[in-house]
Design an enzyme around this catalytic site. Structure first.
Site, PDB file in Angstrom:
ATOM      1  N   THR A 199       0.831  -1.199   0.000  1.00 47.05           N
ATOM      2  CA  THR A 199       0.000   0.000   0.000  1.00 47.05           C
ATOM      3  C   THR A 199       0.864   1.246   0.000  1.00 47.05           C
ATOM      4  O   THR A 199       1.980   1.247   0.527  1.00 47.05           O
ATOM      5  CB  THR A 199      -0.966   0.029   1.210  1.00 47.05           C
ATOM      6  OG1 THR A 199      -1.772   1.197   1.143  1.00 47.05           O
ATOM      7  CG2 THR A 199      -0.198   0.015   2.527  1.00 47.05           C
ATOM      8  N   ARG A 200       0.328   2.301  -0.600  1.00 44.60           N
ATOM      9  CA  ARG A 200       0.958   3.625  -0.548  1.00 44.60           C
ATOM     10  C   ARG A 200      -0.062   4.642  -0.064  1.00 44.60           C
ATOM     11  O   ARG A 200       0.158   5.843  -0.151  1.00 44.60           O
ATOM     12  CB  ARG A 200       1.509   4.041  -1.919  1.00 44.60           C
ATOM     13  CG  ARG A 200       0.508   4.025  -3.039  1.00 44.60           C
ATOM     14  CD  ARG A 200       1.081   4.573  -4.326  1.00 44.60           C
ATOM     15  NE  ARG A 200       0.315   5.680  -4.827  1.00 44.60           N
ATOM     16  CZ  ARG A 200      -0.764   5.570  -5.580  1.00 44.60           C
ATOM     17  NH1 ARG A 200      -1.207   4.377  -5.931  1.00 44.60           N
ATOM     18  NH2 ARG A 200      -1.411   6.642  -5.974  1.00 44.60           N
ATOM     19  N   HIS A 204      -8.105   1.837   5.882  1.00 41.93           N
ATOM     20  CA  HIS A 204      -9.365   2.016   6.597  1.00 41.93           C
ATOM     21  C   HIS A 204      -9.982   0.650   6.886  1.00 41.93           C
ATOM     22  O   HIS A 204      -9.338  -0.381   6.707  1.00 41.93           O
ATOM     23  CB  HIS A 204     -10.291   2.917   5.780  1.00 41.93           C
ATOM     24  CG  HIS A 204      -9.701   4.257   5.479  1.00 41.93           C
ATOM     25  ND1 HIS A 204      -9.570   5.242   6.435  1.00 41.93           N
ATOM     26  CD2 HIS A 204      -9.156   4.767   4.329  1.00 41.93           C
ATOM     27  CE1 HIS A 204      -8.999   6.307   5.897  1.00 41.93           C
ATOM     28  NE2 HIS A 204      -8.732   6.045   4.628  1.00 41.93           N
ATOM     29  N   HIS A 207      -9.777  -2.149   4.201  1.00 40.06           N
ATOM     30  CA  HIS A 207      -8.451  -2.756   4.027  1.00 40.06           C
ATOM     31  C   HIS A 207      -8.185  -3.795   5.112  1.00 40.06           C
ATOM     32  O   HIS A 207      -7.622  -4.856   4.840  1.00 40.06           O
ATOM     33  CB  HIS A 207      -7.371  -1.671   4.056  1.00 40.06           C
ATOM     34  CG  HIS A 207      -7.533  -0.623   3.009  1.00 40.06           C
ATOM     35  ND1 HIS A 207      -8.074   0.604   3.281  1.00 40.06           N
ATOM     36  CD2 HIS A 207      -7.240  -0.630   1.686  1.00 40.06           C
ATOM     37  CE1 HIS A 207      -8.091   1.328   2.173  1.00 40.06           C
ATOM     38  NE2 HIS A 207      -7.603   0.597   1.192  1.00 40.06           N
ATOM     39  N   ARG A 293      -6.577  -4.411  -7.903  1.00 39.78           N
ATOM     40  CA  ARG A 293      -7.149  -3.990  -9.180  1.00 39.78           C
ATOM     41  C   ARG A 293      -6.395  -2.742  -9.628  1.00 39.78           C
ATOM     42  O   ARG A 293      -6.226  -1.806  -8.869  1.00 39.78           O
ATOM     43  CB  ARG A 293      -8.636  -3.685  -8.994  1.00 39.78           C
ATOM     44  CG  ARG A 293      -9.402  -3.400 -10.256  1.00 39.78           C
ATOM     45  CD  ARG A 293     -10.860  -3.141  -9.939  1.00 39.78           C
ATOM     46  NE  ARG A 293     -11.669  -2.917 -11.135  1.00 39.78           N
ATOM     47  CZ  ARG A 293     -11.773  -1.755 -11.758  1.00 39.78           C
ATOM     48  NH1 ARG A 293     -11.132  -0.696 -11.282  1.00 39.78           N
ATOM     49  NH2 ARG A 293     -12.516  -1.631 -12.835  1.00 39.78           N
ATOM     50  N   ASP A 294      -5.888  -2.740 -10.866  1.00 41.23           N
ATOM     51  CA  ASP A 294      -5.037  -1.658 -11.378  1.00 41.23           C
ATOM     52  C   ASP A 294      -3.882  -1.394 -10.413  1.00 41.23           C
ATOM     53  O   ASP A 294      -3.583  -0.256 -10.056  1.00 41.23           O
ATOM     54  CB  ASP A 294      -5.849  -0.391 -11.611  1.00 41.23           C
ATOM     55  CG  ASP A 294      -5.085   0.655 -12.426  1.00 41.23           C
ATOM     56  OD1 ASP A 294      -4.169   0.273 -13.168  1.00 41.23           O
ATOM     57  OD2 ASP A 294      -5.380   1.854 -12.293  1.00 41.23           O
TER      58      ASP A 294
END
Length: 594
Positions: A199-200, A204, A207, A293-294
């Site tokens: 993660t960057r 919340h 997640h 996703r992406d």
């Protein structure tokens, strides 16, 4: 899944023998050196500690070409991202290097020697080819394509490195692990199956739920492994994010999760980056890796379309699963269901069932405007951490970046805005004029293009720091080159966090009007040759491509320009803008400036 490092052996180059380290440090003091950029510093740290295994240095031409063309090192090992040390022609001349030479690599923060590179080769490269092959496009809307165009120098230096010491970090030391240290930690806890989460962004409730679900389905533990090196310009700063991660880790079942920080410089390269991230997590001891996703996508291109397909990253990681030897876990979109007061995978919710969600855009709006964020979306202490760093808009700093020819009126507009803002009060106001801050303001008129480019970046950095502290900043350099302005906007946006509100105003007063009304005769001096390198005479002024506002002092008076500025600034700051603007208008209607 196997828990061996990529390539079979962890290339941990960190020197733990003090006499050897001292000997190398003494040698480095005698060598010519390269002061690393922030990206190079991140790359070097992960080369030294084994995070980029099997790399032992910066790629030579053979490995670089093979990775760009085939996603493999020249020996056939899967590796998707070129890791390069760039240098300018001036650097090459200054260093006087050739194959076999040794160069000291130094930390840009404290000038400490971190490693010695033994040069294998020095080579040129094709920027367009690298952009298209690695990022899938040469579109400068991609942050790494823009970086490649504007910041990466013209040569690459390849060679293995010999470690002197790891870069020093003074923040969040308990959460900084080398791959060897994290592997030892997992072994001590008897964690045999570890799901890593990249993660960057802040985390919340959704997640937390998706990571717990992924771990439970695989009878594994969770590694929250956020990037704290360079991310996408405009991202939440890592200090704020780590405070958020610390808060959310207390919400995991005891003993299930662990937080470790990754000093990675992201490239936002989508599918290639996902493979790279999987390799890195494998080196850090993870057996499973969540691919979103992406994944690592930079957003929209110049035509308003996503750079990568939503599942391109997952498909490429799955394609190489046998070589990666780390199981890809598809990211599940989690949605809140009010009826059961829980998060569920979006694709498992029956049709017609009410769901709720808050988009990233909506979250940022609520933070900026001080609007309530519900408990079902995030935890109270997480929101508190975010609000500490992201106050309401009327307390945020901002930068007004005026650019235009000499005598275009930008300096007068800047001074008037400074007076009006000071009259309104409520925040400090800074005004930076010209390409430099010197005793003689005319000295900036004859700067070389590179000197002017560097001075503008210095002003951008100072502006970003002032904006971060909540100040109103007005800068008015000539800034004739598009590359300088783009880099300055990037610097202000990425460095100033919540103060990353920057507006580019092009004072497009025509050259003939600027020259005709030049009472000091500066243009005449430039045309006679008394001043060289003068913008508008010897140097072309490049029209800004993406100005937020265009004004012209030859056809508009200051009050009308200010009224135009209203539409630019109407969203900032929401509570104090009307008073701010009325104060400027009242001041300028009686002013004869310009």
């Amino acid at each position: 899944m196997a828990n061996t490092p990529h390539g079979g052996v962890l290339k941990d180059l960190v020197v733990r023998d003090e006499p050897i380290s001292n000997q190398l440090k003494a040698e480095a003091a005698m060598l010519k050196d390269i002061i690393l950029t922030d990206r190079q510093l991140c790359d070097l740290e992960l080369i030294l500690n084994g995070g980029f295994s099997p790399l032992e240095g910066f790629m030579n031409e053979s490995d670089y070409t093979s990775v760009v063309d085939t996603l493999r090192l020249s020996d056939g090992t899967l590796f998707s991202m070129p890791i390069t040390l760039d240098a300018s022609s001036d650097d090459i001349k200054r260093l006087g290097i050739s194959p076999g030479a040794r160069i000291s690599l130094r930390d840009p923060r404290d000038d400490e020697a971190l490693a010695i590179l033994t040069v294998e080769d020095i080579y040129t490269y094709d920027r367009v080819k690298e952009a298209i092959q690695v990022f899938g496009s040469d579109d400068p809307a991609h942050p790494s394509v823009a970086y490649l165009r504007n910041r990466v120098k013209e040569y690459y230096i390849g060679g293995k490195v010999q470690a002197i010491q790891a870069p020093a970090h003074f923040d969040y030391a308990p959460f900084r692990y080398t791959p060897a240290e994290l592997r030892a930690h997992f072994k001590k806890l008897s964690w045999h199956r570890v799901v890593a989460f990249q993660t960057r962004n802040p985390m919340h409730r959704a997640h937390r739920e998706l990571t717990i679900r992924a771990a439970r389905l695989r009878q594994a533990n969770i590694l929250i492994h956020p990037v704290v090196g360079l991310t996408k310009p405009g991202d939440v700063d890592h200090f704020t994010r780590v405070r958020v991660y610390q808060a959310i880790m207390t919400k995991y079942p005891n003993g299930m999760g662990h937080l470790a920080l990754l000093p990675l410089a992201m490239r936002m390269a989508g599918p290639r980056e996902a493979v790279w991230h999987a390799i890195i997590r494998k080196n850090f001891g993870a057996t499973h890796f969540i691919v979103g996703r992406d994944h690592a996508g930079p957003g929209k291109n110049s035509q308003g379309r996503d750079f990568y397909g939503p599942y391109d990253a997952q498909e490429l990681v799955e394609k190489f699963k046998d070589e990666l030897q780390i199981e890809m876990v598809p990211f599940q979109q989690m949605t809140y269901v009010p009826a059961s007061d829980e998060y569920q995978p979006a694709d498992e919710i029956p049709a017609g069932v009410e769901t709720m969600n808050i988009s990233g855009t909506e979250l940022r709006r609520r933070l900026k405007n001080g609007v309530h964020i519900p408990d079902w979306f995030s935890y109270t202490d997480v929101v508190e951490r975010l609000r500490e760093s992201y106050p309401p808009r009327n307390k945020q700093g901002f930068v007004l970046f005026l650019t235009g020819l000499y005598n275009s009126g930008k300096d007068s507009i800047g001074k008037a805005l400074q007076v009006a803002l000071n009259e309104q009060g409520g925040r400090s106001v800074s005004l930076l004029l010209g390409e430099s801050i010197r005793d003689d303001p005319r000295q900036h008129l004859s700067l070389t293009p590179e000197e002017r480019h560097e001075k503008i970046q210095q002003i951008a950095f100072v502006s970003s720091e002032l904006a971060r502290a909540g100040a109103a900043v007005i800068v008015a350099p000539t800034a004739p080159e598009e590359r300088s302005r783009v880099l300055a906007m990037d610097t202000i946006t990425s460095n100033s966090g919540a103060g990353g509100n920057v507006f580019l105003i092009h004072v497009a007063t025509p050259l003939d009007h600027c020259e005709k009304t030049d009472r000091r005769g500066v243009y005449a001096q430039a045309r006679s040759g008394a001043i060289s390198g003068f913008v508008g005479v010897d140097v072309e002024y490049e029209i800004p491509k993406k100005a937020n506002l265009v004004v012209d002092a030859s056809t508009q008076n200051i009050p009308s320009i200010v009224h135009s500025t209203y539409y630019l600034l109407q969203c900032f700051p929401a509570h104090s803008l009307p008073n701010f603007l009325s104060g400027i208008i009242l001041l300028l209607e009686t002013s004869s400036l310009i």
